[in-house]
Design an enzyme around this catalytic site. Structure first.
Site, PDB file in Angstrom:
ATOM      1  N   LYS A  19       0.843  -1.213   0.000  1.00 55.07           N
ATOM      2  CA  LYS A  19       0.000   0.000   0.000  1.00 55.07           C
ATOM      3  C   LYS A  19       0.871   1.253   0.000  1.00 55.07           C
ATOM      4  O   LYS A  19       0.552   2.242  -0.643  1.00 55.07           O
ATOM      5  CB  LYS A  19      -0.876   0.031   1.263  1.00 55.07           C
ATOM      6  CG  LYS A  19      -1.988  -0.978   1.270  1.00 55.07           C
ATOM      7  CD  LYS A  19      -2.990  -0.647   2.378  1.00 55.07           C
ATOM      8  CE  LYS A  19      -2.430  -0.765   3.766  1.00 55.07           C
ATOM      9  NZ  LYS A  19      -2.341  -2.096   4.320  1.00 55.07           N
ATOM     10  N   TYR A  56      12.663  -6.060  14.828  1.00 61.05           N
ATOM     11  CA  TYR A  56      12.124  -7.354  14.390  1.00 61.05           C
ATOM     12  C   TYR A  56      10.597  -7.313  14.299  1.00 61.05           C
ATOM     13  O   TYR A  56       9.981  -8.070  13.566  1.00 61.05           O
ATOM     14  CB  TYR A  56      12.489  -8.466  15.378  1.00 61.05           C
ATOM     15  CG  TYR A  56      13.936  -8.896  15.347  1.00 61.05           C
ATOM     16  CD1 TYR A  56      14.572  -9.210  14.146  1.00 61.05           C
ATOM     17  CD2 TYR A  56      14.656  -9.026  16.525  1.00 61.05           C
ATOM     18  CE1 TYR A  56      15.893  -9.612  14.121  1.00 61.05           C
ATOM     19  CE2 TYR A  56      15.985  -9.432  16.516  1.00 61.05           C
ATOM     20  CZ  TYR A  56      16.603  -9.729  15.307  1.00 61.05           C
ATOM     21  OH  TYR A  56      17.904 -10.133  15.290  1.00 61.05           O
ATOM     22  N   ASP A  73       7.141   3.275   6.211  1.00 55.34           N
ATOM     23  CA  ASP A  73       6.505   3.733   4.974  1.00 55.34           C
ATOM     24  C   ASP A  73       6.756   5.226   4.721  1.00 55.34           C
ATOM     25  O   ASP A  73       6.774   5.671   3.575  1.00 55.34           O
ATOM     26  CB  ASP A  73       4.993   3.470   5.010  1.00 55.34           C
ATOM     27  CG  ASP A  73       4.658   2.102   4.410  1.00 55.34           C
ATOM     28  OD1 ASP A  73       5.417   1.643   3.532  1.00 55.34           O
ATOM     29  OD2 ASP A  73       3.657   1.481   4.823  1.00 55.34           O
ATOM     30  N   CYS A 384      25.858   5.998  13.265  1.00 57.38           N
ATOM     31  CA  CYS A 384      25.367   6.116  14.650  1.00 57.38           C
ATOM     32  C   CYS A 384      26.102   5.114  15.547  1.00 57.38           C
ATOM     33  O   CYS A 384      27.281   5.332  15.835  1.00 57.38           O
ATOM     34  CB  CYS A 384      23.853   5.973  14.684  1.00 57.38           C
ATOM     35  SG  CYS A 384      23.164   6.788  16.134  1.00 57.38           S
ATOM     36  N   HIS A 510      22.065   9.980  10.964  1.00 61.20           N
ATOM     37  CA  HIS A 510      21.583   8.948  10.036  1.00 61.20           C
ATOM     38  C   HIS A 510      21.414   9.532   8.638  1.00 61.20           C
ATOM     39  O   HIS A 510      20.324  10.010   8.305  1.00 61.20           O
ATOM     40  CB  HIS A 510      20.236   8.402  10.515  1.00 61.20           C
ATOM     41  CG  HIS A 510      20.316   7.616  11.777  1.00 61.20           C
ATOM     42  ND1 HIS A 510      20.343   6.248  11.804  1.00 61.20           N
ATOM     43  CD2 HIS A 510      20.404   8.026  13.063  1.00 61.20           C
ATOM     44  CE1 HIS A 510      20.429   5.822  13.054  1.00 61.20           C
ATOM     45  NE2 HIS A 510      20.465   6.882  13.837  1.00 61.20           N
ATOM     46  N   GLU A 512      20.999   8.050   5.965  1.00 65.21           N
ATOM     47  CA  GLU A 512      20.070   7.236   5.161  1.00 65.21           C
ATOM     48  C   GLU A 512      18.644   7.791   5.140  1.00 65.21           C
ATOM     49  O   GLU A 512      17.895   7.533   4.201  1.00 65.21           O
ATOM     50  CB  GLU A 512      20.067   5.777   5.652  1.00 65.21           C
ATOM     51  CG  GLU A 512      19.450   5.495   7.018  1.00 65.21           C
ATOM     52  CD  GLU A 512      20.399   5.679   8.199  1.00 65.21           C
ATOM     53  OE1 GLU A 512      21.408   6.387   8.048  1.00 65.21           O
ATOM     54  OE2 GLU A 512      20.107   5.130   9.283  1.00 65.21           O
TER      55      GLU A 512
HETATM   56  N1  GLN Z   1      22.656   3.089  20.931  1.00 67.64           N
HETATM   57  C1  GLN Z   1      23.348   4.251  20.488  1.00 67.64           C
HETATM   58  C2  GLN Z   1      22.866   5.510  21.191  1.00 67.64           C
HETATM   59  O1  GLN Z   1      21.796   5.556  21.732  1.00 67.64           O
HETATM   60  C3  GLN Z   1      23.255   4.409  18.980  1.00 67.64           C
HETATM   61  C4  GLN Z   1      21.863   4.624  18.474  1.00 67.64           C
HETATM   62  C5  GLN Z   1      21.713   4.388  17.001  1.00 67.64           C
HETATM   63  O2  GLN Z   1      22.520   3.688  16.380  1.00 67.64           O
HETATM   64  N2  GLN Z   1      20.634   4.907  16.419  1.00 67.64           N
HETATM   65  O3  GLN Z   1      23.564   6.499  21.199  1.00 67.64           O
END
Ligand code: GLN
Length: 538
Positions: A19, A56, A73, A384, A510, A512
């Site tokens: 969807k 998961y 999504d 991260c 991040h 990504e």
């Molecule tokens: N566990 C780590 C933190 O809280 C990295 C978090 C993550 O990779 N998004 O800083």
């Protein structure tokens, strides 16, 4: 009469019909005809947001610019239509109930009995309409999570049924996605599940306006005619959605099926210009005709469910296309990697990515993978927790601080090179309390990332509680690990690099989450570009 038009997307027969991709593809087509569009996801679970969910359970948690932890999504929506989403684009049952219960406690319902209808359904409707009104979108596409017939999605279905009548004719429509399975024993495609699914919708008071039929096999006009006849729609409103090799082809497929023009007709909107999709088609051409091929190893602990790393996977698709290179991402379980077997496990891999994550499990394997990349001059990207592992590895094996660790993993280490952020120290609740969303970062000019971004000021999205411990910065920099990106307000280290290494970058944020088809992320583009440099053309 409302200015914004609303499209509700529901699913029947089974989950995972796509969807989200259909919604994003339709949005892309409408956008390329000049309409402003956004997409919203209504999730039927009781969690207030997916931030507390184990990957998961539900795949990756996608973070928006405003720091909302949302359904994956939303990542597809952004990758397709290239405009940021926000908290308002993802509503869960938990959030709806939380608002209603808070209002009840304040006494806002003036002694009334608070019920699913009208109070919960009103709150759902408010959230749907709010998005259109606030930003003045021409079209809001609302995807309802789950499958019709589920107990959980009933209040949503009821809310959109009511909304259709409140909005008035031609201001909203229903798209229902179903599956047309192929029975190999009889060699036939079967429409009965679709008929049943539409019946469930009818029982709930909704007549779908358009049916999108997911199928693994070509579906002829006769099948479409049959579905149209049994499900009270015209034949143009029966759209086929056959499996394709990449999700990015779905908009082109939907264009061929004229989904966009059927939608516009039903909503009483002018067709405007034919969608050109020049950049989009160019992207697909490059994706399908790569000149080179590389394999990147993704080291993570949730690799059994690749959806846990959805945005990273897609970022490599985007970066691969622009580099005209097929990027195979090989997922490697971090619990399996050790110092001893790294060279064997990582054989044939051209670049190593250490994934984000939480908690102790798999951490030592990630550190071994970093060591292997560092010592063997293999291009490395740590995201991260991946960046934090690079820092720990350097501390242990170069600075010789053998017990160096993150205080997330060891409360007693004498060398917490990664430590809890100051503002996190008093935090006890888990939900929505990390350092979340977009923060600025200033990059040093003589760095690999500067070459990638070609600018010093960047904005990236975050989701973490721990950070590089600046007490150790001098020691690290003297030994060759340099902090090349900082948040100037807090001094927080956002990027580390090893200038002596071919390409070794760790980012606390991040990247990504920001990679899209038309704007592939510079870090992924540069990482893939670096690896491609010495690969032969096919
Ligand atoms: N566990 C780590 C933190 O809280 C990295 C978090 C993550 O990779 N998004 O800083």
């Amino acid at each position: 009469m409302s200015a914004t038009k609303y499209i509700f997307v529901t699913g029947g027969v089974t989950s995972s019909l796509g969807k989200g991709i259909i919604s994003a593809s339709l949005a892309k087509l409408l956008q390329s005809r000049g309409y402003s569009v956004t997409i919203q996801k209504l999730d039927p679970y009781i969690n207030v947001d997916p931030g507390t969910l184990n990957p998961y359970e539900h795949g990756e948690c996608y973070v928006t610019e405003d720091g909302a932890e949302t359904d994956l999504d939303l990542g597809h929506y952004e990758r397709f239509i290239n405009i940021p989403t926000s908290q308002a684009n993802n509503v869960t049952t938990g959030r709806i109930y939380q608002t209603v219960i808070n209002k009840e406690r304040k006494g806002d319902y003036l002694g009334k009995t608070v019920q699913v209808i009208p109070h919960i359904t009103d709150e759902i409707k408010r959230n749907i309409k709010l998005l259109g009104v606030k930003n003045n979108y021409d079209v809001v596409i609302t995807e309802i999570g789950g499958t019709v017939g589920d107990i959980e999605s009933l209040p949503y279905i009821e809310a959109v049924r009511q909304l259709k009548w409140e909005l008035g004719a031609q201001n909203s429509l229903f798209i229902h996605l179903t599956l047309v399975p192929y029975l190999s024993a009889s060699g036939e495609l079967k429409t009965k599940p679709t008929q049943h699914s539409v019946k469930v919708m009818l029982e709930n008071g909704i007549q779908p306006d358009i049916l999108v039929l997911r199928t693994e096999h070509p579906l002829n006009q006769d099948i479409k005619k049959k579905v149209a006849l049994f499900c009270n729609v015209d034949i143009e409103s029966v759209v086929k959605s056959i499996d394709v090799s990449t999700i990015y082809e779905v908009p082109l497929l939907m264009k061929e099926e004229k989904l966009d023009t059927t939608v516009l007709k039903k909503l009483g909107l002018p067709e405007n210009e034919e969608p050109k999709l020049v950049k989009w088609t160019q992207f697909i051409d490059r994706l399908k005709n790569p000149k080179k091929e590389i394999t990147v190893g993704l080291i993570g602990k949730y690799v059994e469910l690749p959806d846990s790393y959805k945005s990273i996977m897609e970022s490599f698709v985007h970066a691969g296309s622009i580099n005209e290179c097929k990027v195979n991402v090989k997922c490697i379980h971090s619990e399996k990697v050790t110092d001893e077997n790294a060279s064997e496990l990582l054989k044939g891999i051209h670049g190593i990515v250490v994934a984000p994550g939480f908690g102790q499990r798999g951490i030592e394997g990630k550190i071994s993978a970093v060591k292997y990349a560092r010592e063997n001059n293999i291009p490395f990207l740590g995201i991260c927790l991946g960046m934090q592992c690079a820092v720990i590895e350097f501390a242990r094996n170069v600075l010789n601080l053998k017990d160096a660790d993150s205080s997330e993993m060891s409360r007693t280490t004498k060398n917490p090179v990664i430590d809890l952020m100051e503002e996190q120290k008093g935090v006890t609740e888990k939900g929505g309390t990390m350092r979340l969303g977009t923060y600025p970062c200033e990059i040093k000019k003589n760095s690999k990332v500067f070459k990638a971004y070609n600018t010093q000021e960047i904005q990236e999205r975050h989701r973490h509680r721990y950070e590089f411990n600046n007490d150790y910065l001098e020691q690290f920099e003297k030994a060759g690990m340099i902090a090349v990106g900082h948040n100037l307000d807090t001094g927080l280290v956002e990027i580390i690099e090893l200038p002596e290494h071919r390409w070794f970058v760790g980012v606390q944020f991040h990247p990504e989450y920001k990679s899209t088809v038309v704007n592939p992320h510079p870090i992924f583009v540069n990482f893939v570009g670096e690896i491609c440099k010495d690969q032969p053309e096919k």
